[in-house]
Design an enzyme around this catalytic site. Sequence first.
Site, PDB file in Angstrom:
ATOM      1  N   LYS A  46       0.842  -1.207   0.000  1.00 45.70           N
ATOM      2  CA  LYS A  46       0.000   0.000   0.000  1.00 45.70           C
ATOM      3  C   LYS A  46       0.876   1.255   0.000  1.00 45.70           C
ATOM      4  CE  LYS A  46      -0.255  -0.378   5.040  1.00 45.70           C
ATOM      5  NZ  LYS A  46      -1.053  -0.903   6.156  1.00 45.70           N
ATOM      6  N   ARG A 144     -10.524  -0.167  15.230  1.00 46.62           N
ATOM      7  CA  ARG A 144     -10.563   0.602  13.988  1.00 46.62           C
ATOM      8  C   ARG A 144     -11.574  -0.102  13.102  1.00 46.62           C
ATOM      9  NH1 ARG A 144      -4.611   1.261  11.468  1.00 46.62           N
ATOM     10  NH2 ARG A 144      -5.368  -0.568  10.377  1.00 46.62           N
ATOM     11  N   TYR A 273      15.972  30.537   5.407  1.00 42.74           N
ATOM     12  CA  TYR A 273      14.878  31.373   5.910  1.00 42.74           C
ATOM     13  C   TYR A 273      14.954  31.555   7.424  1.00 42.74           C
ATOM     14  CZ  TYR A 273      12.312  30.781   1.492  1.00 42.74           C
ATOM     15  OH  TYR A 273      11.917  30.795   0.191  1.00 42.74           O
ATOM     16  N   MET A 321      11.695  24.436   0.732  1.00 43.95           N
ATOM     17  CA  MET A 321      10.943  23.512  -0.123  1.00 43.95           C
ATOM     18  C   MET A 321      11.882  22.739  -1.059  1.00 43.95           C
ATOM     19  SD  MET A 321       7.723  24.274  -2.662  1.00 43.95           S
ATOM     20  CE  MET A 321       6.812  25.196  -1.439  1.00 43.95           C
TER      21      MET A 321
HETATM   22  C1  LIG Z   1      -0.274  -1.866   6.804  1.00 41.68           C
HETATM   23  C2  LIG Z   1      -0.876  -3.103   7.314  1.00 41.68           C
HETATM   24  C3  LIG Z   1      -0.095  -4.245   7.520  1.00 41.68           C
HETATM   25  C4  LIG Z   1       1.415  -4.240   7.399  1.00 41.68           C
HETATM   26  O1  LIG Z   1       1.972  -3.718   8.598  1.00 41.68           O
HETATM   27  P1  LIG Z   1       3.553  -3.637   8.799  1.00 41.68           P
HETATM   28  O2  LIG Z   1       3.701  -3.168  10.186  1.00 41.68           O
HETATM   29  O3  LIG Z   1       4.055  -2.662   7.797  1.00 41.68           O
HETATM   30  O4  LIG Z   1       4.079  -5.004   8.561  1.00 41.68           O
HETATM   31  C5  LIG Z   1      -0.729  -5.424   7.888  1.00 41.68           C
HETATM   32  N1  LIG Z   1      -2.064  -5.447   8.054  1.00 41.68           N
HETATM   33  C6  LIG Z   1      -2.835  -4.361   7.885  1.00 41.68           C
HETATM   34  C7  LIG Z   1      -4.306  -4.463   8.109  1.00 41.68           C
HETATM   35  C8  LIG Z   1      -2.280  -3.164   7.526  1.00 41.68           C
HETATM   36  O5  LIG Z   1      -3.055  -2.086   7.370  1.00 41.68           O
END
Ligand SMILES: *Cc1c(COP(=O)(O)O)cnc(C)c1O
Length: 382
Positions: A46, A144, A273, A321
Amino acid sequence: MSEPGWPADGAVHRAAAVVDLGAIERNCARLAAELEGGAALCAVVKADGYGHGAVRCARAALAGGASWLAVAAASEAAELRSELAAARLLVLGALTPAELDLALEVDADVAVWRRGFLELVRARGRALGRAPRVHVKWDTGMGRLGERDPHAVLGLVEAAAAAEDVELTGLWTHFATADEPGSEFFVTQLERFVPLADALRSAHPDLIVHAANSAATLVKSASHLDMVRCGVAVYGLDPFGVDPLARRLEPALELRSYVADVKAFEAGWSAGYGRTWRAPEPTRVGVLPIGYGDGVRRGLSNNADVLVGGRRRPVVGTISMDNVTIDLGVAPGVEPGAAAVLIGSQGGERIGAEEVAERLATINYEVTCGISPRVPREYVRT
Ligand SMILES: *Cc1c(COP(=O)(O)O)cnc(C)c1O
């Protein structure tokens, strides 16, 4: 004093994130080899592979032994599918109806935890002429996404199993504190999950039960179950925020730039800056063409080191930046064009994403995710 120089190492870009796909492959091979009882490795790619580039990293992870890929969003699944026709994809996150359609169109598995959503998945699957694969999510304590009530979880599993138009594929949960050494809550979540997961797997032998993130995978083999979902460790980052090498993980990403100019400063002259730094004595200041627009956070102003000439050089002044200024000291040696490493190794010195995270009071995940699209990703394979 000196002429401006071009990168001595032949770098094409003012800054680049150089990703070693060999490191990703080896990290996955190492994780996969140590899984308990033949558990599968799902590589989490992701957020554009935690900033490393999703498709390239996904390919390397699959080559290293991952058999699944997970993402948070339908658009991410679609990006992977356009390059990886056969990969098993799982979308972990919440989906709007339009996003659900996209996820199903690209043949990704989806997470469900509400009856109404399961009904929508069934209806959209029928409309699209597919039998969607669903993973029922149980919130065992993360607080969550997911169904909190185990009876409702059971009901969802049975409803999905009974429905002709969806395929019950997984049951899963997510840990809140697996990265905290000695966490009791981690054990509590695992103990909540495993008995019901085992019972449901007995009733539905093809059910894939999964829970572990990278931290859980590394510290508790009892959490491996049928599959682990590793993100941060795949990229060679330490889920505990300390030192990936101590966990036999190889950091895959280096953030590089170069010294575009060097200028002599007299005592009292300031850089950047707001004049937040003034040379206490005569020195030489190097200017790197990288800044917060590239993801080098402004919180690192007067609060980070950069490797140049094989040594640590302090960031001085406010990060802009597009530029960062560093104190090179009076000793000659560093000329314009010298390579600069903001994350990575040079001359036996190393700056990890963990160190940068600590300076910013955040985690390594946020550091690599924050490298902006302006920074080209370059791929090597060692
Ligand atoms: C991002 C995520 C992971 C991976 O977690 P890491 O700590 O990066 O290994 C696993 N399960 C879910 C549901 C996640 O959102």
